[in-house]
Design a protein around this motif. Structure first.
Motif, short mmCIF file in Angstrom:
data_model
loop_
_atom_site.label_atom_id
_atom_site.label_comp_id
_atom_site.label_asym_id
_atom_site.label_seq_id
_atom_site.Cartn_x
_atom_site.Cartn_y
_atom_site.Cartn_z
N VAL A 1 0.86 -1.18 0.00
CA VAL A 1 0.00 0.00 0.00
C VAL A 1 0.90 1.23 0.00
N ASP A 2 0.63 2.14 -0.94
CA ASP A 2 1.44 3.35 -1.02
C ASP A 2 1.26 4.18 0.25
N SER A 3 2.31 4.96 0.55
CA SER A 3 2.25 5.82 1.73
C SER A 3 1.09 6.81 1.60
N VAL A 4 0.88 7.28 0.40
CA VAL A 4 -0.27 8.15 0.13
C VAL A 4 -1.08 7.49 -0.97
N SER A 5 -2.11 6.73 -0.61
CA SER A 5 -2.91 5.99 -1.59
C SER A 5 -3.77 6.96 -2.39
N PRO A 6 -3.92 6.70 -3.68
CA PRO A 6 -4.74 7.61 -4.50
C PRO A 6 -6.20 7.53 -4.11
N PRO A 7 -6.87 8.65 -4.08
CA PRO A 7 -8.30 8.65 -3.72
C PRO A 7 -9.16 8.15 -4.89
N ILE A 8 -10.43 7.98 -4.61
CA ILE A 8 -11.37 7.58 -5.67
C ILE A 8 -11.55 8.77 -6.60
N PRO A 9 -11.50 8.57 -7.91
CA PRO A 9 -11.72 9.69 -8.85
C PRO A 9 -13.07 10.36 -8.60
N LYS A 10 -13.08 11.64 -8.81
CA LYS A 10 -14.28 12.42 -8.53
C LYS A 10 -15.47 11.98 -9.38
N TYR A 11 -15.20 11.62 -10.61
CA TYR A 11 -16.33 11.24 -11.49
C TYR A 11 -17.00 9.97 -10.97
N ILE A 12 -16.20 9.06 -10.33
CA ILE A 12 -16.79 7.84 -9.78
C ILE A 12 -17.63 8.18 -8.55
N LEU A 13 -17.12 9.12 -7.70
CA LEU A 13 -17.90 9.54 -6.54
C LEU A 13 -19.25 10.11 -6.96
N LYS A 14 -19.24 10.92 -8.02
CA LYS A 14 -20.50 11.51 -8.51
C LYS A 14 -21.44 10.43 -9.03
N LEU A 15 -20.87 9.43 -9.76
CA LEU A 15 -21.72 8.37 -10.29
C LEU A 15 -22.31 7.51 -9.17
N VAL A 16 -21.53 7.28 -8.12
CA VAL A 16 -22.04 6.49 -6.99
C VAL A 16 -23.17 7.25 -6.28
N GLN A 17 -22.95 8.54 -6.06
CA GLN A 17 -23.93 9.34 -5.33
C GLN A 17 -25.20 9.59 -6.15
N SER A 18 -25.05 9.69 -7.49
CA SER A 18 -26.21 10.01 -8.33
C SER A 18 -27.03 8.79 -8.72
N SER A 19 -26.48 7.58 -8.59
CA SER A 19 -27.23 6.39 -8.99
C SER A 19 -28.28 6.04 -7.95
N ILE A 20 -29.29 5.33 -8.38
CA ILE A 20 -30.38 4.96 -7.49
C ILE A 20 -29.89 3.96 -6.44
N GLU A 21 -29.08 3.00 -6.90
CA GLU A 21 -28.58 1.97 -6.00
C GLU A 21 -27.35 2.42 -5.22
N LYS A 22 -26.89 3.65 -5.45
CA LYS A 22 -25.68 4.16 -4.81
C LYS A 22 -24.51 3.21 -5.05
N ARG A 23 -24.41 2.81 -6.33
CA ARG A 23 -23.40 1.81 -6.70
C ARG A 23 -22.94 2.07 -8.13
N TYR A 24 -21.66 1.80 -8.36
CA TYR A 24 -21.12 1.96 -9.72
C TYR A 24 -20.00 0.94 -9.92
N VAL A 25 -19.98 0.34 -11.15
CA VAL A 25 -18.94 -0.63 -11.49
C VAL A 25 -18.07 -0.03 -12.58
N ASP A 26 -16.80 0.14 -12.29
CA ASP A 26 -15.84 0.69 -13.25
C ASP A 26 -15.11 -0.48 -13.94
N ILE A 27 -15.11 -0.48 -15.29
CA ILE A 27 -14.51 -1.57 -16.06
C ILE A 27 -13.35 -1.01 -16.87
N LYS A 28 -12.15 -1.62 -16.71
CA LYS A 28 -10.96 -1.20 -17.44
C LYS A 28 -10.19 -2.42 -17.93
N ASN A 29 -9.49 -2.22 -19.06
CA ASN A 29 -8.59 -3.26 -19.58
C ASN A 29 -7.16 -2.89 -19.24
N ILE A 30 -6.51 -3.74 -18.44
CA ILE A 30 -5.13 -3.49 -18.04
C ILE A 30 -4.28 -4.66 -18.53
#
Length: 490
Positions: A116-145
Motif C-alpha cells: 500500500v502506497d504511503s499516500v494511496s490515490p483517492p477515488i476519482p471524482k467522477y466515480i464519486l459523482k456516479l455512486v452518489q447520483s445512482s439509485i442503487e448508490k453503486r457503480y462498477v468501473d470496467i478497465k482493460n489493463i
C-alpha cells in the motif's frame, strides 16, 4: 486480372459443386462465430453476477460487523472498526477489500502494508459523482489493463438508519481461463464435426451436381454434333426435371425443322451453284477474248511487211493468242469435268518471264514493269499465272479515269525469302470505303473501280497455291494489289 476468371466461365456442374461447398463453409464460419460470441457473453454475465454475489455477501458481513461493534457508527470510526476485521473479510471472501471515506480517501485496505502506497490515490471524482447520483448508490468501473478486464465495484456503506458512512471498493479481475479452455475444446470438436461434414458434402455435392447436369450434358453433346449437312438424331431421354424435358422437346422440334430446312437449302444451293458456274465460265471465256482482241488490233496497227523482225513479232503474237486459246480450253475442260476453274497444270517456269510476256498484250505506254532479278523459278500453272496478271493489270488500267493527265501502272516482281511477290500499282481513283470489303466477292462489280468477278476467281487461284492477295488503297491516289505465291522447288 483475377476477375478474368469469372463464374460464367465454369461449367454448371462445377458451379453447383462449388456453391454447396461454399454454403457448408459459410455455415461452419457462422456457427463458430456465434459460438465465440455466446461464450464471451456467458463469461461476461458470469463475472458480472459473481461480482454482485460477492459484493452482497461482503456487505452483509460488513453490516454484521457494524451491528456488533462497540464503537459509535460514524464515518471517522470506519477505519478503527475494520482495523482487524478487513483482513478477516478478505480472507473469508477471497477478494481484496478497500474502504474509503465519503470524500474518496482510503481508510482501510486488505492489501499487505508493504504493497500500500504511503499516500494511496483517492477515488476519482467522477466515480464519486456516479455512486452518489445512482439509485442503487453503486457503480462498477470496467478497465482493460494489459489485455485483462478488471472490474471494480463502488458502493456506499450505510448504518442501520441508512445513513452513508463510507464507500466499499471491491477490485475484481476477470479470469477467463476456464471459458477460454472450454471455447477452445468446443471449437476443436466443432472443427472435427465440420471437417467430417465437409468430406460428406464434397461427395454429396459431386453426386448431386453430376445427377443434375447429366441430362444437360447429353443435350450439350447432341447440340455440338448437330449440323445442317447431316442426319441429326433426336434425344430419347426422360429427365426428372420438367424444364429439362421442355428443353429436350424443343431440341427434337428443332431437329425436325432443321431437316426440312436442309432439304430446301440443298436444292437452293444446287440451283445457285449452277447459276454461279455459268457466270464464272462466261467471265473466264470473256477474259482471254480481250487480250486476243488487243493482240490482233496491235498486229494490224503495227504490221510492216518490210520489218526485219517480222517473223519474231509474228511468233510473239502467235504465242500470245495460243496462250489465251489454251486458257479458254482449260476453262471449258474444267467446266465439263465439274472441277476447279481452270484445272492446275503445274510446270517449272520463270515468273519474271511469264509476267513480262503477259504484259505484252497491253498497249498502254504508261505501263511499267520492274524486277530486281531476271529469273525467279517456281512451279505452277502458266495459264493461271497469266490470268492473275492480266486481271490485275486490266483492273488497274480501268481504275484510272480517262480524263486524268498523268497515268501510271507499275508491275513489279521480287523475291521474298520463301515466296515471290507480284505487285500491281496504279495512280487511279482508288477504292471507296464502302466497296473495300466486297471486291473479292464473286458477284461484286463496279465500273468506277474496274473490279469485276475476276478478282474473286483469281483469289481462289492464289489460295489454291497457299498464297495470299491483299491490297492497299487511298481514294483519289490509287490502289496497290500484292500477290504472294510460295516458291516451290522445281
Amino acid at each position: 486480372m483475377l476477375k478474368g476468371f469469372k463464374m460464367s466461365m465454369l461449367s454448371l456442374r462445377i458451379r453447383i459443386f462449388l456453391s454447396m461447398i461454399v454454403l457448408i463453409l459459410i455455415a461452419s464460419i457462422l456457427m463458430a462465430s456465434i459460438s465465440i460470441i455466446q461464450f464471451k457473453n456467458e463469461a461476461r454475465d458470469y463475472h458480472q453476477e459473481r461480482l454482485e454475489r460477492k459484493e452482497t455477501a461482503i456487505k452483509e458481513h460488513i453490516n454484521y460487523v457494524l451491528s456488533t461493534t462497540t464503537y459509535p457508527l460514524t464515518p471517522r470510526n470506519l477505519g478503527v472498526i475494520f482495523k482487524d476485521k478487513i483482513h478477516e473479510l478478505a480472507q473469508i471472501h477471497s477478494l481484496e477489500i478497500n474502504i474509503y471515506s465519503l470524500n474518496g480517501k482510503l481508510l482501510k485496505s486488505s492489501k499487505a502494508k508493504f504493497s500500500v502506497d504511503s499516500v494511496s490515490p483517492p477515488i476519482p471524482k467522477y466515480i464519486l459523482k456516479l455512486v452518489q447520483s445512482s439509485i442503487e448508490k453503486r457503480y462498477v468501473d470496467i478497465k482493460n489493463i494489459n489485455g485483462v478486464k478488471n472490474r471494480s465495484s463502488y458502493s456506499q456503506i450505510k448504518d442501520e438508519k441508512f445513513k452513508p458512512l463510507g464507500i466499499l471498493n471491491i477490485p475484481y479481475v476477470e479470469d477467463d481461463g476456464f471459458y477460454e479452455k472450454e471455447l477452445q475444446n468446443f471449437l476443436i470438436r466443432l472443427g472435427q464435426v465440420y471437417a467430417f461434414m465437409l468430406v460428406i458434402a464434397f461427395a454429396l455435392a459431386y453426386f448431386l451436381a453430376s445427377y443434375i447436369t447429366q441430362s444437360l450434358k447429353t443435350i450439350s453433346d447432341r447440340l455440338s454434333e448437330t449440323s445442317l449437312n447431316q442426319k441429326n438424331q433426336k434425344i430419347v431421354l426422360e429427365a426428372n426435371s420438367k424444364e429439362i424435358n421442355l428443353l429436350i422437346n424443343a431440341y427434337n422440334d428443332m431437329v425436325d425443322e432443321l431437316e426440312k430446312s436442309a432439304v430446301k437449302l440443298a436444292q437452293s444451293e444446287r440451283e445457285e451453284a449452277w447459276r454461279e458456274m455459268a457466270k464464272q465460265v462466261a467471265h473466264e471465256i470473256k477474259n482471254p477474248l480481250t487480250p486476243m482482241r488487243l493482240t490482233v488490233q496491235s498486229f494490224q496497227r503495227k504490221f510492216d511487211a518490210n520489218d526485219p523482225e517480222l517473223k519474231q513479232k509474228l511468233k510473239d503474237y502467235s504465242d500470245t493468242l495460243i496462250q489465251q486459246i489454251d486458257t479458254m480450253s482449260a476453262v471449258a475442260s474444267a467446266f465439263s469435268n465439274f472441277a476447279s476453274m481452270p484445272a492446275q497444270q503445274n510446270e517449272t517456269l520463270n515468273v519474271v518471264e511469264v509476267v513480262e510476256l503477259a504484259l505484252d498484250i497491253f498497249n498502254e505506254d504508261y505501263l511499267v514493269f520492274e524486277s530486281d532479278e531476271k529469273e525467279i523459278i517456281t512451279k505452277m500453272d502458266r495459264t493461271q499465272l497469266i490470268r492473275i496478271i492480266t486481271n490485275l493489270v486490266k483492273n488497274a488500267i480501268q481504275a484510272i479515269p480517262e480524263q486524268q493527265a498523268e497515268k501510271k501502272v507499275l508491275v513489279s516482281v521480287r523475291r521474298h525469302p520463301s515466296e515471290v511477290i507480284i505487285m500491281v500499282r496504279d495512280n487511279g481513283s482508288g477504292i471507296e470505303n464502302q466497296f473495300q470489303d466486297k471486291i473479292f466477292e464473286p458477284k461484286f462489280t463496279t465500273k468506277n473501280s474496274g473490279m469485276g468477278l475476276g478478282l474473286g476467281i483469281i483469289k481462289n487461284i492464289i489460295e489454291n497455291y497457299k498464297g495470299t492477295i491483299t491490297f492497299e488503297t487511298q481514294t483519289g491516289q490509287g490502289t496497290t494489289f500484292m500477290v504472294a505465291l510460295p516458291l516451290t522447288s522445281a
